[in-house]
Design a protein around this motif. Structure first.
Motif, PDB file in Angstrom:
ATOM      1  N   TYR A 316       0.694  -1.416  -0.080  1.00 45.56           N
ATOM      2  CA  TYR A 316      -0.124  -0.025   0.077  1.00 45.56           C
ATOM      3  C   TYR A 316       0.954   1.262   0.023  1.00 45.56           C
ATOM      4  N   MET A 317       1.922   1.528   0.817  1.00 47.00           N
ATOM      5  CA  MET A 317       2.716   2.622   1.133  1.00 47.00           C
ATOM      6  C   MET A 317       3.763   2.703  -0.265  1.00 47.00           C
ATOM      7  N   GLN A 318       4.262   1.605  -0.695  1.00 46.52           N
ATOM      8  CA  GLN A 318       5.204   1.757  -1.822  1.00 46.52           C
ATOM      9  C   GLN A 318       4.734   1.603  -3.178  1.00 46.52           C
ATOM     10  N   ILE A 319       3.654   0.656  -3.344  1.00 44.99           N
ATOM     11  CA  ILE A 319       3.234   0.941  -4.716  1.00 44.99           C
ATOM     12  C   ILE A 319       1.879   1.802  -4.967  1.00 44.99           C
ATOM     13  N   VAL A 370      -6.089  -0.178  14.370  1.00 48.31           N
ATOM     14  CA  VAL A 370      -6.409  -0.653  13.047  1.00 48.31           C
ATOM     15  C   VAL A 370      -7.858   0.163  12.449  1.00 48.31           C
ATOM     16  N   LEU A 371      -8.716   0.293  13.425  1.00 43.36           N
ATOM     17  CA  LEU A 371      -9.906   1.137  13.128  1.00 43.36           C
ATOM     18  C   LEU A 371      -9.474   2.567  12.656  1.00 43.36           C
ATOM     19  N   LEU A 372      -8.864   3.168  13.491  1.00 44.80           N
ATOM     20  CA  LEU A 372      -8.191   4.634  13.260  1.00 44.80           C
ATOM     21  C   LEU A 372      -7.430   4.601  11.927  1.00 44.80           C
ATOM     22  N   TYR A 373      -6.853   3.504  11.486  1.00 44.79           N
ATOM     23  CA  TYR A 373      -6.205   3.499  10.115  1.00 44.79           C
ATOM     24  C   TYR A 373      -6.986   3.398   9.217  1.00 44.79           C
ATOM     25  N   LEU A 374      -7.942   2.606   9.437  1.00 49.85           N
ATOM     26  CA  LEU A 374      -8.941   2.766   8.206  1.00 49.85           C
ATOM     27  C   LEU A 374      -9.678   3.906   8.075  1.00 49.85           C
ATOM     28  N   TRP A 375     -10.159   4.546   8.981  1.00 52.36           N
ATOM     29  CA  TRP A 375     -10.766   5.795   9.051  1.00 52.36           C
ATOM     30  C   TRP A 375      -9.794   6.892   8.353  1.00 52.36           C
ATOM     31  N   GLU A 376      -8.562   6.982   8.707  1.00 53.15           N
ATOM     32  CA  GLU A 376      -7.693   7.797   8.024  1.00 53.15           C
ATOM     33  C   GLU A 376      -7.367   7.489   6.386  1.00 53.15           C
ATOM     34  N   ALA A 377      -7.396   6.039   6.153  1.00 53.78           N
ATOM     35  CA  ALA A 377      -7.149   5.914   4.811  1.00 53.78           C
ATOM     36  C   ALA A 377      -8.227   6.027   3.717  1.00 53.78           C
ATOM     37  N   GLY A 378      -9.345   6.261   4.469  1.00 53.12           N
ATOM     38  CA  GLY A 378     -10.435   6.558   3.582  1.00 53.12           C
ATOM     39  C   GLY A 378     -10.565   8.191   3.693  1.00 53.12           C
ATOM     40  N   GLN A 379     -10.138   8.707   4.806  1.00 47.53           N
ATOM     41  CA  GLN A 379     -10.436  10.135   4.978  1.00 47.53           C
ATOM     42  C   GLN A 379      -9.567  11.045   4.022  1.00 47.53           C
ATOM     43  N   TYR A 380      -8.425  10.424   4.232  1.00 47.14           N
ATOM     44  CA  TYR A 380      -7.193  11.169   3.477  1.00 47.14           C
ATOM     45  C   TYR A 380      -6.743  10.534   1.709  1.00 47.14           C
ATOM     46  N   GLY A 381      -7.065   9.263   1.834  1.00 55.62           N
ATOM     47  CA  GLY A 381      -6.861   8.797   0.404  1.00 55.62           C
ATOM     48  C   GLY A 381      -5.414   8.579  -0.002  1.00 55.62           C
ATOM     49  N   ALA A 382      -4.960   9.036  -0.952  1.00 53.46           N
ATOM     50  CA  ALA A 382      -3.715   9.061  -1.528  1.00 53.46           C
ATOM     51  C   ALA A 382      -2.854  10.101  -1.028  1.00 53.46           C
ATOM     52  N   ASP A 383      -3.466  11.379  -0.487  1.00 53.10           N
ATOM     53  CA  ASP A 383      -2.614  12.399   0.195  1.00 53.10           C
ATOM     54  C   ASP A 383      -2.447  12.233   1.536  1.00 53.10           C
ATOM     55  N   ILE A 384      -2.375  10.830   2.236  1.00 50.66           N
ATOM     56  CA  ILE A 384      -2.069  10.680   3.383  1.00 50.66           C
ATOM     57  C   ILE A 384      -0.512  10.789   3.707  1.00 50.66           C
ATOM     58  N   SER A 385      -0.285  11.397   4.814  1.00 50.09           N
ATOM     59  CA  SER A 385       1.146  11.492   4.882  1.00 50.09           C
ATOM     60  C   SER A 385       1.563  10.533   6.040  1.00 50.09           C
ATOM     61  N   SER A 386       3.077  10.391   6.188  1.00 54.55           N
ATOM     62  CA  SER A 386       3.543   9.512   7.373  1.00 54.55           C
ATOM     63  C   SER A 386       2.956  10.299   8.618  1.00 54.55           C
ATOM     64  N   TRP A 387       3.240  11.507   8.962  1.00 55.53           N
ATOM     65  CA  TRP A 387       2.673  11.874  10.130  1.00 55.53           C
ATOM     66  C   TRP A 387       1.269  11.626  10.431  1.00 55.53           C
ATOM     67  N   GLN A 388       0.458  11.724   9.799  1.00 53.07           N
ATOM     68  CA  GLN A 388      -1.044  11.138   9.925  1.00 53.07           C
ATOM     69  C   GLN A 388      -1.083   9.609  10.143  1.00 53.07           C
ATOM     70  N   MET A 389      -0.216   8.815   9.680  1.00 50.81           N
ATOM     71  CA  MET A 389      -0.121   7.308  10.210  1.00 50.81           C
ATOM     72  C   MET A 389       0.282   7.309  11.498  1.00 50.81           C
ATOM     73  N   VAL A 390       1.372   8.105  11.919  1.00 51.86           N
ATOM     74  CA  VAL A 390       1.910   7.898  13.147  1.00 51.86           C
ATOM     75  C   VAL A 390       0.574   7.539  14.216  1.00 51.86           C
ATOM     76  N   PRO A 391      -0.136   8.169  14.778  1.00 53.69           N
ATOM     77  CA  PRO A 391      -1.349   7.764  15.723  1.00 53.69           C
ATOM     78  C   PRO A 391      -1.707   6.459  15.628  1.00 53.69           C
ATOM     79  N   PHE A 465      -5.220   0.391  -4.576  1.00 55.52           N
ATOM     80  CA  PHE A 465      -4.415  -0.218  -3.432  1.00 55.52           C
ATOM     81  C   PHE A 465      -5.041   0.428  -2.206  1.00 55.52           C
ATOM     82  N   GLU A 466      -5.501   1.415  -2.187  1.00 55.79           N
ATOM     83  CA  GLU A 466      -6.346   2.053  -0.827  1.00 55.79           C
ATOM     84  C   GLU A 466      -7.513   1.053  -0.538  1.00 55.79           C
TER      85      GLU A 466
END
Length: 503
Positions: A316-319, A370-391, A465-466
Motif C-alpha cells: 500500500y505504501m510503496q506501490i 486498526v480502526l483509526l487507520y481505516l478511517w484515515e485511509a478513507g479520509q485522506y486517500g492518496a494524500d495521506i502523510s507519514s505524520w498522519q499514520m503515526v497515531p 491499493f487503498e
C-alpha cells in the motif's frame, strides 16, 4: 516489514549434558553467546528486512503478486515445518553440529537469494533459507541453556531479548537503506548478501568457541509426522496463493478440502506413535491443557493477522502511495518502538498485577489502532502523510506489545514442566504457520480487491491499493475480535511456577 512477534523462541529439550557443559568460569562461553546471538539477530533481521524490498523485487524480476507472496510465505512455511524437527535433530546429533550446519546453509541460501535471476529461483532460495533457519534457530536458546549456569541465565536471556528488540526495530530500516542506496547497482540484492560475511564469521567462530551438547535421552525423529504436517500445510496455502492468478481452478478447492483429512491423518498417526514409542513430532497431550490449547489458537490467529497486515501495508505504501523504501521504512519506525516499549512494560509491570486482562487490552487496543487507520485511509486517500499514520501505528504497536511479550508465558503457565520444551517449540511453529496462512490469504483479502477495484473503478493505482488495504484492515479487525474472545480461556493470573518453566 514483519512484526517483532515473529521472533522465534523455540526451546527443545535442553537438559544439560554433564560431560560437555562448560565450567562457570570458562570465558569462552561469552564468545559462544556472541556467536549464537549474532546468528539469531541475522535471522530476525532477514525476516523483517524482506517485506520493505518487495516492491523493488517485483519491478526488477517482473515477479507476479503470487511469486511475491511466496517470497515471504515460503520462508515462513519452511521455517514452521522445520522448527520442531530442527530442535529434535539438535537433541539427537548435537546442538553445535546442527547450529553450524544451519548457519552454513542459511549463508549459502542467502547468497542464492542475492544472485537470483528470476522469481522462481528466489522463491526456491527462500524456501531453502527458511529450512536452514529451522535448523539453526532452535539451537540458539538450547546452546545458551546448556552453556550458562542457572544463576546467569536471567541476565543472558535479558540480553537475548534486547537483541530480538534491536533486530525487530533495525531490520525494516536497514532493508530500506540498503534498497534505497542501490549499492553497486544491485538494488534489493544487498538485503540478502549482507548475510554472507556475518554467516562466514559465525561458522568460523562457532566451530572454535561453541561447546557440543546433546540431550541425554533424545527422542527419535518422526519423519512421517513431518511429511504429513508439511503436506497438509502446502495443500492449504499453495492454492490460496496461486488461486487468484489461475482464476480459482477446481483443483485448488479440492486441494484445500483435502488438507483436512491429511491433518486428521497427522493427528491419528501422532496418537499411534505416542503409544508405540513415545516420540511423536507433536505432544498431543498438551492440547488437553485448556490454557495451552487456547493459547495455540491465539498464536495461530495472531500470526494470520500479522501475515495479512504487514505485506498489505508495505505494498500500500510503496506501490499504492508511491513512497520510496526509505520513506516507508521510516514510517514504520514509531510502530516498532511502540511494540518494544509496551512489551517491556507489560511483562515487568502490568501482567503480574492484571494477568490476562493485559493481553485482552492489547487485542482491543490494537483493533482500535486498526480502526483509526481505516478511517484515515478513507479520509485522506492518496494524500495521506507519514505524520498522519503515526497515531494509528503507535496505538497498534502499543496493543501488539501488550500481547507478544506475555503471551508465551500465559500459554505455558499450566503446561507440565517435562513438556515445556515441546510446548515452546509448538508455540513458535504454530505462529509461523499462522503467518504463512495470513500471507496466503493476502491473495484473497488484498490482491483480489485491488483487481476488482481496477476492473470496475478505473481511478488509478492509488485508489485500488487503498481499497485493498482497507479490506485487509477489516479482516485484521475481525481476527483481533476472535483473539480477544479466545483469550478468555487463558489463565487469569500467571502461575508462580511459570517463572521457573519459562526460564
Amino acid at each position: 516489514m514483519t512484526s517483532p512477534a515473529t521472533a522465534p523462541v523455540a526451546v527443545p529439550d535442553t537438559t544439560p549434558d554433564p560431560v560437555t557443559t562448560p565450567a562457570p568460569g570458562d570465558r569462552r562461553r561469552w564468545l559462544a553467546l556472541a556467536v549464537v546471538m549474532t546468528a539469531a539477530f541475522m535471522d530476525l533481521v532477514d525476516v523483517t528486512i524482506v517485506n520493505i524490498a518487495i516492491p523493488s523485487i517485483e519491478r526488477d524480476l517482473s515477479a507476479t503478486f503470487g511469486a511475491i507472496q511466496w517470497i515471504t510465505a515460503g520462508y515462513a512455511l519452511a521455517f514452521a515445518a522445520g522448527l520442531i524437527t530442527g530442535g529434535r535433530l539438535g537433541d539427537i546429533y548435537g546442538r553445535k553440529r546442527l547450529f553450524l550446519l544451519g548457519i552454513t546453509g542459511f549463508t549459502l541460501a542467502s547468497a542464492l537469494c542475492g544472485f537470483a535471476v528470476n522469481p522462481e529461483m528466489l522463491v526456491a532460495s527462500r524456501l531453502l533459507q527458511g529450512a536452514m533457519a529451522a535448523l539453526m534457530v532452535p539451537q540458539v536458546l538450547a546452546i545458551i541453556h546448556v552453556t550458562f549456569p542457572a544463576h546467569e541465565r536471567g541476565k543472558v536471556f535479558g540480553m537475548f531479548g534486547a537483541i530480538v528488540g534491536l533486530g525487530a526495530v533495525s531490520g525494516p530500516l536497514l532493508g530500506a537503506l540498503l534498497t534505497q542506496w542501490n549499492l553497486f547497482g544491485l538494488e534489493w540484492r544487498p538485503i540478502f548478501l549482507i548475510n554472507l560475511p556475518v554467516g562466514v564469521a559465525g561458522v568460523i567462530l562457532g566451530r572454535k568457541f561453541i561447546t557440543e551438547s546433546k540431550a541425554p535421552k533424545a527422542l527419535r525423529l518422526d519423519v512421517v509426522g513431518v511429511v504429513l504436517v508439511t503436506g497438509a500445510l502446502l495443500m492449504l496455502i499453495y492454492p490460496l496463493t496461486r488461486g487468484r492468478e489461475l482464476d480459482w481452478p477446481l483443483w485448488g478447492y479440492l486441494c484445500m478440502a483435502g488438507s483436512v483429512p491429511v491433518f486428521a491423518a497427522f493427528v491419528a498417526y501422532e496418537k499411534a506413535k505416542t503409544r508405540r514409542d513415545g516420540s511423536p513430532l507433536v505432544e498431543l497431550s498438551l492440547f488437553k491443557v485448556k490454557s495451552f490449547a487456547a493459547g495455540i489458537a491465539v498464536q495461530l490467529t495472531f500470526g494470520v493477522s500479522l501475515g495479512i497486515f504487514f505485506l498489505a501495508w508495505t505494498l500500500y505504501m510503496q506501490i499504492g502511495l508511491g513512497w520510496s523504501p526509505l520513506h516507508a521504512g521510516l514510517t514504520g519506525l514509531p510502530f516498532s518502538l511502540a511494540v518494544s516499549t509496551a512489551a517491556g512494560l507489560s511483562v515487568q509491570k502490568l501482567v503480574p498485577r492484571f494477568g490476562r486482562k493485559v493481553l485482552q487490552a492489547g487485542a482491543l487496543t490494537m483493533a482500535a489502532g486498526v480502526l483509526l487507520y481505516l478511517w484515515e485511509a478513507g479520509q485522506y486517500g492518496a494524500d495521506i502523510s507519514s505524520w498522519q499514520m503515526v497515531p494509528p501505528l503507535v496505538v497498534m504497536g502499543l496493543g501488539m506489545g501488550l500481547i507478544v511479550a506475555p503471551l508465551t508465558d500465559a500459554v505455558l503457565s499450566d503446561v507440565p514442566r517435562e513438556h515445556s520444551g515441546s510446548a515452546s517449540g509448538l508455540i513458535n511453529t504454530v505462529q509461523q504457520m499462522g503467518n504463512a496462512l495470513g500471507l496466503g490469504l493476502v491473495s484473497v483479502v488484498f490482491f483480489g480487491v485491488v483487481d476488482d477495484h481496477r476492473a470496475t473503478t478505473p481511478t488509478g493505482v492509488a485508489s485500488a491499493f487503498e481499497a485493498g488495504f482497507r479490506s485487509a484492515l477489516w479482516w485484521v479487525v475481525v481476527v483481533l475480535a476472535g483473539i480477544f474472545l479466545l483469550m478468555f480461556a487463558l489463565p487469569k493470573r500467571r502461575a508462580p511456577e511459570a517463572r521457573v518453566l519459562a526460564a
